[in-house]
Design an enzyme around this catalytic site. Structure first.
Site, PDB file in Angstrom:
ATOM      1  CB  SER A  33       2.653  -1.219 -14.213  1.00 37.90           C
ATOM      2  OG  SER A  33       3.084   0.389 -13.847  1.00 37.90           O
ATOM      3  CD1 TRP A  58      -2.059  -2.044   0.284  1.00 41.33           C
ATOM      4  CD2 TRP A  58      -3.072  -1.156   2.065  1.00 41.33           C
ATOM      5  NE1 TRP A  58      -3.246  -2.728   0.455  1.00 41.33           N
ATOM      6  CE2 TRP A  58      -3.919  -2.526   1.694  1.00 41.33           C
ATOM      7  CE3 TRP A  58      -3.460  -0.682   3.148  1.00 41.33           C
ATOM      8  CZ2 TRP A  58      -4.832  -2.827   2.493  1.00 41.33           C
ATOM      9  CZ3 TRP A  58      -4.449  -0.953   4.054  1.00 41.33           C
ATOM     10  CH2 TRP A  58      -5.347  -2.007   3.388  1.00 41.33           C
ATOM     11  CE  LYS A  59       4.643   1.014  -4.519  1.00 43.86           C
ATOM     12  NZ  LYS A  59       5.116   1.468  -5.715  1.00 43.86           N
ATOM     13  N   GLY A  81       1.214  -2.691  -6.149  1.00 47.00           N
ATOM     14  CA  GLY A  81       1.150  -1.147  -5.552  1.00 47.00           C
ATOM     15  C   GLY A  81      -0.105  -0.703  -5.836  1.00 47.00           C
ATOM     16  N   GLY A  82      -0.085   0.021  -6.746  1.00 48.80           N
ATOM     17  CA  GLY A  82      -1.572   1.013  -7.258  1.00 48.80           C
ATOM     18  C   GLY A  82      -2.971   0.089  -7.199  1.00 48.80           C
ATOM     19  CG  HIS A  87       9.729  -0.912  -2.758  1.00 54.08           C
ATOM     20  ND1 HIS A  87       9.874   0.240  -3.505  1.00 54.08           N
ATOM     21  CD2 HIS A  87       8.769  -1.772  -3.322  1.00 54.08           C
ATOM     22  CE1 HIS A  87       8.917   0.189  -4.441  1.00 54.08           C
ATOM     23  NE2 HIS A  87       8.135  -0.828  -4.184  1.00 54.08           N
ATOM     24  CD  GLU A  97       8.338  -4.063  -6.512  1.00 57.26           C
ATOM     25  OE1 GLU A  97       6.961  -4.408  -6.849  1.00 57.26           O
ATOM     26  OE2 GLU A  97       8.831  -3.254  -6.004  1.00 57.26           O
ATOM     27  N   GLY A 117       4.564   2.109 -11.144  1.00 55.86           N
ATOM     28  CA  GLY A 117       3.627   3.382 -10.913  1.00 55.86           C
ATOM     29  C   GLY A 117       3.795   4.200 -12.230  1.00 55.86           C
TER      30      GLY A 117
END
Ligand code: 13P
Length: 252
Positions: free
Chosen positions: A210, A10-11, A231-232, A94, A164, A170
């Site tokens: 992504s 979730w960063k 992530g997003g 990360h 990654e 992102g």
């Protein structure tokens, strides 16, 4: 043979009430899927609320970072011992930590050892930057990061690696499944070189960058890709659940 994993990073997103609402929105959907390990990694301040919400379910909780010391005068830091009763996993190295907070391979390695010493399972991130990719240095970079991060770790049992590529994070531009699979295959060879073939065969190596509900199936159907670090798309309950469902549906 390797249980696939879908982990949501979730960063630095969600307040505590937002984190609670997000977990409530995905919990039942995630619980209905077996065959995939489901991990959510909220910000530190929400870990304990999230842990309480998923207690007794098959959903695992991870932190996004930690310090390598057990305790002491490190203002603002969070130690492995503090995470130990709350988390199963911890994301380490990360690219955002490497890029914005100066984390070197040596620091990542210290954190890896500390996490394992505290009974946490590391999800160690590696990946090349755009200019490194364009200069044809992907293999060199990920090899250095994998060897550096795993240095002096005798048994890699349980460790998860996430590949990654920084240019994919992102940006909406995921690596193709061929690119991701090829690099993950190389990472697996590096693990075999450090340890042995069985350690490499047993290690889960995820893709991240992504990844979303539209490309997850294509990526995870590759034999080398054992799931994703998201992530997003992990901030949208329905999309995250769909990604877990699609991963469970893939036959390898
Ligand atoms: P995005 O899925 O938002 O590209 O982020 C990937 C990532 O960095 C997960 O750790």
């Amino acid at each position: 043979m390797r249980t696939p994993m879908i982990a949501g990073n979730w960063k630095m997103n969600t307040t505590i009430p937002e984190a609670i609402a997000l977990v409530k929105g995905m919990k039942d959907g995630l619980e209905r899927v077996d065959k995939v390990e489901k991990v959510i990694c909220p910000p530190f301040v929400s870990l304990s609320a999230v842990k309480q919400l998923v207690q007794g379910t098959s959903i695992k909780v991870g932190a996004q970072n930690m310090h390598f010391e057990i305790k002491g005068a490190f203002t603002g830091e969070v130690s492995p011992l503090m995470l130990a009763g709350v988390c199963d996993y911890v994301i380490l190295g990360h690219s955002e930590r490497r890029q914005y907070f100066g984390e070197s391979d040596d620091i990542v390695n210290s954190k890896m050892k500390a996490a394992m010493g505290a009974g946490l399972i590391p999800i160690m991130c590696v990946g090349e930057r755009l200019e490194e990719n364009e200069a044809g240095k992907t293999v060199e970079v990920v090899t250095r990061q994998v060897k550096g991060g795993l240095a002096d770790i005798d048994s890699p049992q349980g460790i998860v690696i996430a590949y990654e590529p920084v240019w994919a994070i992102g940006t909406g531009k995921a690596a193709t499944s061929e690119e991701a699979s090829a690099t993950i295959g190389i990472i697996r060879e590096v693990v075999a070189e450090i340890y042995d073939a069985s350690a490499a065969d047993g290690m889960r190596i995820l893709y991240g960058g992504s990844m979303n509900a539209a490309n997850v199936a294509e990526l995870v159907q590759k034999p080398e890709i054992d799931g994703g670090l998201i992530g997003g798309a992990s901030l949208k309950a329905a999309e995250f659940v769909s990604m877990v469902q699609q991963t469970a549906a893939v036959q390898k």
